[in-house]
Structure formats: C-alpha cells, structure tokens
Write a protein that holds these residues in place. Structure first.
Motif, PDB file in Angstrom:
ATOM      1  N   GLN A  76     -48.826 -34.229 -21.585  1.00 27.47           N
ATOM      2  CA  GLN A  76     -48.061 -33.251 -22.364  1.00 27.47           C
ATOM      3  C   GLN A  76     -47.763 -33.733 -23.774  1.00 27.47           C
ATOM      4  OE1 GLN A  76     -44.641 -32.013 -19.717  1.00 27.47           O
ATOM      5  NE2 GLN A  76     -45.418 -30.012 -20.280  1.00 27.47           N
ATOM      6  N   SER A  77     -47.495 -35.007 -23.940  1.00 28.36           N
ATOM      7  CA  SER A  77     -47.042 -35.508 -25.245  1.00 28.36           C
ATOM      8  C   SER A  77     -48.176 -35.819 -26.204  1.00 28.36           C
ATOM      9  CB  SER A  77     -46.189 -36.768 -25.054  1.00 28.36           C
ATOM     10  OG  SER A  77     -46.939 -37.788 -24.422  1.00 28.36           O
ATOM     11  N   THR A  89     -38.082 -37.524  -8.598  1.00 31.50           N
ATOM     12  CA  THR A  89     -36.659 -37.435  -8.254  1.00 31.50           C
ATOM     13  C   THR A  89     -36.168 -35.990  -8.303  1.00 31.50           C
ATOM     14  OG1 THR A  89     -36.028 -37.884 -10.559  1.00 31.50           O
ATOM     15  CG2 THR A  89     -36.142 -39.775  -9.059  1.00 31.50           C
ATOM     16  N   ASP A  90     -37.098 -35.052  -8.464  1.00 31.57           N
ATOM     17  CA  ASP A  90     -36.772 -33.627  -8.497  1.00 31.57           C
ATOM     18  C   ASP A  90     -36.823 -33.092  -7.068  1.00 31.57           C
ATOM     19  OD1 ASP A  90     -36.648 -30.889  -8.757  1.00 31.57           O
ATOM     20  OD2 ASP A  90     -38.213 -30.739 -10.287  1.00 31.57           O
ATOM     21  N   ALA A  94     -37.131 -42.388 -13.395  1.00 27.71           N
ATOM     22  CA  ALA A  94     -36.422 -41.242 -12.833  1.00 27.71           C
ATOM     23  C   ALA A  94     -36.610 -40.030 -13.742  1.00 27.71           C
ATOM     24  CB  ALA A  94     -34.939 -41.562 -12.684  1.00 27.71           C
ATOM     25  N   ASN A  95     -36.569 -38.859 -13.153  1.00 28.73           N
ATOM     26  CA  ASN A  95     -36.743 -37.582 -13.856  1.00 28.73           C
ATOM     27  C   ASN A  95     -38.153 -37.389 -14.398  1.00 28.73           C
ATOM     28  OD1 ASN A  95     -33.967 -36.803 -13.500  1.00 28.73           O
ATOM     29  ND2 ASN A  95     -33.442 -38.207 -15.159  1.00 28.73           N
ATOM     30  N   ASN A  96     -39.094 -38.159 -13.857  1.00 24.27           N
ATOM     31  CA  ASN A  96     -40.481 -38.037 -14.301  1.00 24.27           C
ATOM     32  C   ASN A  96     -41.094 -36.728 -13.822  1.00 24.27           C
ATOM     33  OD1 ASN A  96     -42.305 -38.403 -11.746  1.00 24.27           O
ATOM     34  ND2 ASN A  96     -40.769 -40.025 -11.547  1.00 24.27           N
ATOM     35  N   PHE A  97     -42.170 -36.337 -14.508  1.00 26.49           N
ATOM     36  CA  PHE A  97     -43.046 -35.284 -13.998  1.00 26.49           C
ATOM     37  C   PHE A  97     -44.478 -35.697 -14.297  1.00 26.49           C
ATOM     38  CE2 PHE A  97     -45.679 -31.541 -14.036  1.00 26.49           C
ATOM     39  CZ  PHE A  97     -45.309 -30.913 -12.860  1.00 26.49           C
ATOM     40  N   ILE A 107     -42.524 -39.388 -23.764  1.00 26.81           N
ATOM     41  CA  ILE A 107     -41.426 -38.425 -23.886  1.00 26.81           C
ATOM     42  C   ILE A 107     -41.439 -37.622 -22.593  1.00 26.81           C
ATOM     43  CG2 ILE A 107     -40.519 -36.415 -25.126  1.00 26.81           C
ATOM     44  CD1 ILE A 107     -42.030 -37.448 -27.623  1.00 26.81           C
ATOM     45  N   GLN A 108     -40.306 -37.537 -21.921  1.00 23.71           N
ATOM     46  CA  GLN A 108     -40.285 -36.837 -20.638  1.00 23.71           C
ATOM     47  C   GLN A 108     -40.196 -35.326 -20.863  1.00 23.71           C
ATOM     48  OE1 GLN A 108     -37.136 -38.674 -18.210  1.00 23.71           O
ATOM     49  NE2 GLN A 108     -38.755 -39.810 -17.151  1.00 23.71           N
TER      50      GLN A 108
END
Length: 347
Positions: A229-230, A153-154, A138-141, A195-196
């Motif tokens: 990104q990370s 979930t956005d 959840a809250n992934n991009f 890391i999200q």
C-alpha cells in the motif's frame, strides 16, 4: 426499482456478504473520477486501496495492456516469454535489488515473503527445523490468508478462522525496545508496513525504521518491508522506507504494480535470499504472466521518471496543509500521512 437499486439487490442476493459497499454502482471511471449507472460523478478518494496510484484508465497502461492482449497473455512457467526477463530486470533495478519472484495478489506476495524468510533461516542462518520466528507489529494488515490472519490483531479479520499458524511474535508498532526483547536466535525476519495503512495511516515514530534496519542487521535478521500500500509513489517517494533513507532486505510489492489493470505482485530481494529456491519449491500459474509483465513494465517506466513521486509530494503538501486548516477549525481532530496518503480522525 432504479438501476442502482436493482444492481445492489442482485449483488446482495447472489454474492457472499464479506463486503458492505456504499450504495453506489460504478459504470465507468477516468483519472480520479468515477461515474455510476445513473450518470452521477464521484471523486474517488480510495484509489483502489492504492492499486490506482496512476488513476483510472491511465492511457499508457491501457495501451500497454491492449498491445499485449493481441500477442500472448499467459504461458506456463515451463517456458520463458519475451516480457519476463525485462520485467524482472527493471523491477530489480527500481528496487536496488538483484532478484524478483513474481506472484499475483499482495497476500500471495506476503505468503511468499514468509516462506522465503523461513527457508533462508533454515538453510542460511541455521535455525533448527520448524523453529523459525517472524516478528510483526500489532494493528498490522498484510492480507487475509489463514497464515496472515494468524498474526493479525484485528478480531474481525481473525475470528472463527483458526486453528492459527504458529511462528509469529507480535510487538507494538513503533516500539524498538519491545522488538529487541522479542528477538531470539530463532528469529529469521521482521515484517512491517513502513506506514500502517488499514490501521488508519499510522506513521512510525521518527527514526523507527532506521532503528529496525540497524537492529536487524546486528542480529542477522531479515527486514521485510511490506510496501504493497505504501509503495510505488503514493507517499512522494518510490518506497515509503526512503523517507528514512532505509533499504530493507526484501520489498513486498503489489497493488499499484498492476496499475489497476491486472493483479501483479512481487517479492524483490538479493540473490543470497531469493537464491534459496530451487525448481518446484514455489510457484504460481499466473505469476509473472506476459500481460502482467507488460503492464508492470509500463508502471516501472513511469516511476523511473520521478514525475509521479514529485506530483504526490506537491499535491500532498497542499492536501495536508488544507487538512491542517480543517483540524485547526475543529472539524478534524487528527491528520496523519505522507504525500497523497492521509488518514483523518473526524470530530
């Protein structure tokens, strides 16, 4: 009307409104600094969402691009070109892997990882056709294609883009129990950001990534780390997974791999996983082009020295110390992150 106002008005009139930029019109940039059309300078705290890990107009990367521009910029993948083998070899070595499948954007690389995991699931694991499942947090991009927003979930990123692609299970980020409960015989992969980023630079609980690695190994499930990104030096390590001593089955890379000069992305994995592909089953017109390979090779050479990872560690320690002072003074509620990647909740 000022130059800034004129440029903004023209952009508003003639470009789709899928972004709402700050009223700044950048004309040039160098290192961490940008200069607008009025001559004002700004410290760039976004770094192209990590595509600019080495700063704007890094001399080594610009020189590599210029040299390649004079030679050849694009060939069909119907041919080999003289930068491709070196790029694949050096990137595989950097990742401790065996094979590279190059693409252009991060979203393309994530789509490639999804396709790869499904194909591996059917051909190697023996999952019944059409039944493969991938677990995400959840809250992934992971990007903005129709398949990727299907497991977002956005609501803002997802609304009005259905019908959505099936085959994904969403569990809370950091919850190993929920992940294990979601696994079935048809689960082919777990896809996670170590890391999200877009969620607010959310850190996983200590031991979480190592737990995911062990769980996926036990259940014959691929662990796919989206390090777009990370990764590549931002957190003080080449990959954020290294902070827990974890090596996934597959890295998904992009952004900083092109040094802010050209779009470059890649899926990097073992021969037993990427070896499922045969000619014609997946591809890209620009993926792995000579210009992209030349710039990415210079990025890889810079990362191999460890200099940029060390600098991100040292400056990151200073950054987080000073942000901690702000938090102690009440201006900032929460500070998260690693290295030169930080997320703040401002009071």
């Amino acid at each position: 009307m000022s130059t800034t106002e004129s440029a903004i008005a023209s952009a508003e009139a003639h470009s789709a409104h899928n972004y709402h930029p700050l009223p700044i019109v950048v004309a040039s940039a160098d290192g961490a600094w940008m200069t607008d059309v009025e001559g004002r300078r700004y410290l760039d705290m976004l770094a192209g969402y990590s595509a600019l890990n080495f700063g704007h107009a890094n001399r080594r990367l610009i020189d590599a691009a210029k040299a390649q521009l004079e030679r050849v910029t694009l060939t069909s993948r119907a041919f080999h070109h003289d930068r491709f083998a070196d790029f694949c070899t050096r990137l595989a070595e950097l990742c401790g892997m065996e094979m590279v499948l190059p693409m252009n954007t991060g979203a393309e690389a994530v789509e490639t990882a999804v396709k790869t995991a499904r194909k591996w699931g059917y051909q190697v694991k023996g999952v019944p056709d059409g039944m493969a499942k991938i677990i995400v947090a959840a809250n992934n991009f992971h990007g903005r294609t129709t398949t990727i927003v299907s497991f977002s979930t956005d609501a803002e990123a997802r609304a009005d883009f259905g019908p959505y692609t099936p085959g994904f299970e969403i569990v809370p980020f950091g919850d190993l129990t929920a992940m294990e409960a979601a696994m079935t015989e048809n689960t082919v992969a777990v896809l996670l950001e170590p890391i999200q980023g877009e969620a607010g630079v959310l850190m996983p609980p200590a031991g979480y990534l190592a737990g995911v690695r062990e769980l996926t190994r036990q259940r014959n499930v691929l662990f796919i780390a989206d390090e777009i990104q990370s990764g590549l030096g931002r957190t003080g390590k080449t990959f954020a997974c290294e902070h827990e001593g974890v090596v996934p089955d597959m890295y998904v890379l992009g952004k900083a791999l092109g040094g802010g000069v050209v779009p470059v992305s890649a899926v990097v994995s073992s021969a037993r996983i990427l070896g499922v592909y045969r000619p014609g089953e997946h591809g890209s017109t620009f993926g792995g082009n000579p210009l992209a390979c030349a710039v990415a090779l210079e990025v890889i050479a810079m990362l191999r020295t460890g200099e940029f990872q060390q600098r991100a560690t040292e400056l990151g320690d200073h950054l987080h110390h000073e942000l901690g002072v702000l938090a102690g003074g009440g201006a900032v509620e929460t500070v998260r992150g690693r290295g030169l990647w930080a997320g703040l909740d401002i009071v």
